[in-house]
Design a protein around this motif. Structure first.
Motif, PDB file in Angstrom:
ATOM      1  N   ASN A 109       0.869  -1.169   0.000  1.00 11.58           N
ATOM      2  CA  ASN A 109       0.000   0.000   0.000  1.00 11.58           C
ATOM      3  C   ASN A 109       0.911   1.226   0.000  1.00 11.58           C
ATOM      4  O   ASN A 109       1.454   1.605   1.045  1.00 11.58           O
ATOM      5  CB  ASN A 109      -0.908  -0.008   1.224  1.00 11.58           C
ATOM      6  N   SER A 110       1.100   1.816  -1.179  1.00 13.22           N
ATOM      7  CA  SER A 110       2.034   2.928  -1.304  1.00 13.22           C
ATOM      8  C   SER A 110       1.489   4.220  -0.725  1.00 13.22           C
ATOM      9  O   SER A 110       2.244   5.182  -0.537  1.00 13.22           O
ATOM     10  CB  SER A 110       2.414   3.127  -2.779  1.00 13.22           C
ATOM     11  N   THR A 111       0.197   4.259  -0.438  1.00 11.69           N
ATOM     12  CA  THR A 111      -0.377   5.447   0.199  1.00 11.69           C
ATOM     13  C   THR A 111      -0.083   5.450   1.692  1.00 11.69           C
ATOM     14  O   THR A 111       0.345   6.459   2.263  1.00 11.69           O
ATOM     15  CB  THR A 111      -1.895   5.505  -0.030  1.00 11.69           C
ATOM     16  N   ASN A 112      -0.305   4.298   2.323  1.00  5.77           N
ATOM     17  CA  ASN A 112      -0.075   4.183   3.763  1.00  5.77           C
ATOM     18  C   ASN A 112       1.290   3.610   4.109  1.00  5.77           C
ATOM     19  O   ASN A 112       1.591   3.408   5.294  1.00  5.77           O
ATOM     20  CB  ASN A 112      -1.169   3.315   4.391  1.00  5.77           C
ATOM     21  N   LEU A 113       2.108   3.337   3.106  1.00  5.37           N
ATOM     22  CA  LEU A 113       3.476   2.823   3.299  1.00  5.37           C
ATOM     23  C   LEU A 113       3.484   1.520   4.089  1.00  5.37           C
ATOM     24  O   LEU A 113       4.160   1.387   5.112  1.00  5.37           O
ATOM     25  CB  LEU A 113       4.353   3.878   3.990  1.00  5.37           C
ATOM     26  N   VAL A 114       2.729   0.545   3.592  1.00  4.65           N
ATOM     27  CA  VAL A 114       2.601  -0.748   4.266  1.00  4.65           C
ATOM     28  C   VAL A 114       2.971  -1.873   3.312  1.00  4.65           C
ATOM     29  O   VAL A 114       2.504  -1.897   2.164  1.00  4.65           O
ATOM     30  CB  VAL A 114       1.158  -0.978   4.776  1.00  4.65           C
ATOM     31  N   LEU A 115       3.809  -2.794   3.778  1.00  3.43           N
ATOM     32  CA  LEU A 115       4.090  -4.033   3.074  1.00  3.43           C
ATOM     33  C   LEU A 115       3.524  -5.190   3.882  1.00  3.43           C
ATOM     34  O   LEU A 115       3.731  -5.264   5.095  1.00  3.43           O
ATOM     35  CB  LEU A 115       5.596  -4.265   2.908  1.00  3.43           C
ATOM     36  N   GLU A 116       2.786  -6.066   3.216  1.00  2.66           N
ATOM     37  CA  GLU A 116       2.225  -7.243   3.876  1.00  2.66           C
ATOM     38  C   GLU A 116       2.824  -8.493   3.245  1.00  2.66           C
ATOM     39  O   GLU A 116       2.727  -8.698   2.030  1.00  2.66           O
ATOM     40  CB  GLU A 116       0.707  -7.260   3.741  1.00  2.66           C
ATOM     41  N   MET A 117       3.440  -9.327   4.061  1.00  2.00           N
ATOM     42  CA  MET A 117       4.060 -10.546   3.589  1.00  2.00           C
ATOM     43  C   MET A 117       3.035 -11.678   3.532  1.00  2.00           C
ATOM     44  O   MET A 117       1.989 -11.629   4.181  1.00  2.00           O
ATOM     45  CB  MET A 117       5.223 -10.945   4.513  1.00  2.00           C
ATOM     46  N   ILE A 118       3.359 -12.723   2.780  1.00  2.00           N
ATOM     47  CA  ILE A 118       2.428 -13.840   2.686  1.00  2.00           C
ATOM     48  C   ILE A 118       2.343 -14.618   3.986  1.00  2.00           C
ATOM     49  O   ILE A 118       1.388 -15.361   4.208  1.00  2.00           O
ATOM     50  CB  ILE A 118       2.807 -14.800   1.540  1.00  2.00           C
ATOM     51  N   ASN A 119       3.332 -14.456   4.865  1.00  2.00           N
ATOM     52  CA  ASN A 119       3.286 -15.157   6.144  1.00  2.00           C
ATOM     53  C   ASN A 119       2.509 -14.389   7.205  1.00  2.00           C
ATOM     54  O   ASN A 119       2.482 -14.769   8.378  1.00  2.00           O
ATOM     55  CB  ASN A 119       4.701 -15.468   6.648  1.00  2.00           C
ATOM     56  N   GLY A 120       1.863 -13.288   6.802  1.00  2.00           N
ATOM     57  CA  GLY A 120       1.040 -12.523   7.731  1.00  2.00           C
ATOM     58  C   GLY A 120       1.762 -11.397   8.437  1.00  2.00           C
ATOM     59  O   GLY A 120       1.139 -10.625   9.173  1.00  2.00           O
ATOM     60  N   SER A 121       3.063 -11.268   8.228  1.00  3.11           N
ATOM     61  CA  SER A 121       3.816 -10.171   8.838  1.00  3.11           C
ATOM     62  C   SER A 121       3.633  -8.890   8.039  1.00  3.11           C
ATOM     63  O   SER A 121       3.396  -8.927   6.826  1.00  3.11           O
ATOM     64  CB  SER A 121       5.305 -10.516   8.903  1.00  3.11           C
ATOM     65  N   THR A 122       3.746  -7.775   8.709  1.00  2.58           N
ATOM     66  CA  THR A 122       3.662  -6.478   8.043  1.00  2.58           C
ATOM     67  C   THR A 122       4.843  -5.598   8.448  1.00  2.58           C
ATOM     68  O   THR A 122       5.394  -5.730   9.545  1.00  2.58           O
ATOM     69  CB  THR A 122       2.370  -5.723   8.386  1.00  2.58           C
ATOM     70  N   ILE A 123       5.223  -4.709   7.534  1.00  2.00           N
ATOM     71  CA  ILE A 123       6.179  -3.643   7.826  1.00  2.00           C
ATOM     72  C   ILE A 123       5.495  -2.339   7.440  1.00  2.00           C
ATOM     73  O   ILE A 123       5.046  -2.175   6.316  1.00  2.00           O
ATOM     74  CB  ILE A 123       7.487  -3.797   7.036  1.00  2.00           C
ATOM     75  N   LYS A 124       5.430  -1.402   8.387  1.00  8.27           N
ATOM     76  CA  LYS A 124       4.774  -0.125   8.150  1.00  8.27           C
ATOM     77  C   LYS A 124       5.759   1.003   8.433  1.00  8.27           C
ATOM     78  O   LYS A 124       6.446   0.985   9.454  1.00  8.27           O
ATOM     79  CB  LYS A 124       3.541   0.017   9.054  1.00  8.27           C
ATOM     80  N   CYS A 125       5.805   1.963   7.531  1.00  9.14           N
ATOM     81  CA  CYS A 125       6.717   3.096   7.667  1.00  9.14           C
ATOM     82  C   CYS A 125       5.935   4.355   8.033  1.00  9.14           C
ATOM     83  O   CYS A 125       4.889   4.636   7.441  1.00  9.14           O
ATOM     84  CB  CYS A 125       7.497   3.317   6.377  1.00  9.14           C
ATOM     85  N   PHE A 126       6.460   5.097   8.999  1.00  8.37           N
ATOM     86  CA  PHE A 126       5.786   6.292   9.483  1.00  8.37           C
ATOM     87  C   PHE A 126       6.765   7.454   9.582  1.00  8.37           C
ATOM     88  O   PHE A 126       7.961   7.273   9.722  1.00  8.37           O
ATOM     89  CB  PHE A 126       5.193   6.061  10.880  1.00  8.37           C
ATOM     90  N   SER A 127       6.196   8.650   9.552  1.00 11.92           N
ATOM     91  CA  SER A 127       6.940   9.867   9.857  1.00 11.92           C
ATOM     92  C   SER A 127       6.647  10.271  11.292  1.00 11.92           C
ATOM     93  O   SER A 127       5.504  10.164  11.757  1.00 11.92           O
ATOM     94  CB  SER A 127       6.526  10.993   8.910  1.00 11.92           C
ATOM     95  N   GLY A 128       7.676  10.735  11.986  1.00 16.47           N
ATOM     96  CA  GLY A 128       7.488  11.198  13.356  1.00 16.47           C
ATOM     97  C   GLY A 128       7.201  12.685  13.453  1.00 16.47           C
ATOM     98  O   GLY A 128       7.152  13.237  14.553  1.00 16.47           O
ATOM     99  N   GLU A 129       6.998  13.344  12.309  1.00 18.59           N
ATOM    100  CA  GLU A 129       6.788  14.794  12.310  1.00 18.59           C
ATOM    101  C   GLU A 129       5.533  15.181  13.090  1.00 18.59           C
ATOM    102  O   GLU A 129       5.525  16.176  13.815  1.00 18.59           O
ATOM    103  CB  GLU A 129       6.700  15.298  10.865  1.00 18.59           C
TER     104      GLU A 129
END
Length: 203
Positions: A109-129
């Protein structure tokens, strides 16, 4: 509890194959400390040409690929850096999809900066601003706070620390130094034998 993957040496081979990553001595020191250590909080002080962001990209993939069903977050001081890391993560995993028969990524999801793996894990990127926007995050298992010395201290103290108190497994604070601020405090805690959950080192 999610089933763990192979032993650390085997896991590292999976991740390095995934993104063509060949860690130098300092980066290897970080991975070994995080993956084999018993501490929860890891504070790493690095120089500007160290390659800390690439190191953390690899570390996040390590967690996501080898600990199914977990949630990893990456927080940068600016949106531009968070977006750059997301794009580099996506490129790394996509390149693996093209070269192997095992699809590692389910969707992005390039809008919310989320990658979802097939094993159910996710990586989400955020700004701390605008760190108040991160209030309400739950079930954070792994976290990387990049350039921690330049983030607002309330980002960790008031928002992310409570969100990782229960489910958090490994939290990484990595940064170039910036005076004796909150990052320096975390670093000194990692040197204190009375704080066994913390460790810190120069890399």
């Amino acid at each position: 509890m999610a089933k763990r993957g192979p032993k650390p040496k085997q896991e590292e081979e999976i991740v390095t194959e995934t993104i063509g990553y060949r860690p130098h001595k300092g980066q290897t020191k970080i991975h070994n400390s995080i993956n084999n250590g018993k501490e929860k909080y890891y504070t790493i002080c690095t120089g500007r040409q160290f390659g800390k962001t690439l190191c953390m990209i690899n570390q996040m993939l390590y967690w996501a690929l080898n600990d199914a069903g977990t949630n990893t977050i990456y927080v940068a001081p600016t949106y531009l850096l968070a977006r750059d890391v997301f794009d580099r993560l996506r490129t790394a995993v996509n390149s693996t999809e093209e070269n192997t028969s095992n699809k590692l990524i389910k969707r992005t999801n390039s809008t919310n900066l989320v990658l979802e793996m097939i094993n159910g894990s996710t990586i989400k990127c955020f700004s701390g601003e605008r760190y108040e926007n991160l209030r309400g995050l739950t079930r954070i298992h792994y976290a990387v706070l990049d350039e921690m010395a330049y983030n607002d201290p309330n980002l960790w103290d008031k928002i992310l620390k409570p969100a990782t108190n229960i489910s958090g497994k490994k939290i990484c604070f990595i940064s170039t130094p910036f005076g004796k601020n909150h990052f320096y405090k975390l670093f000194m805690w990692g040197q204190d034998p009375d704080k066994p959950l913390y460790t810190s080192f120069y890399a």
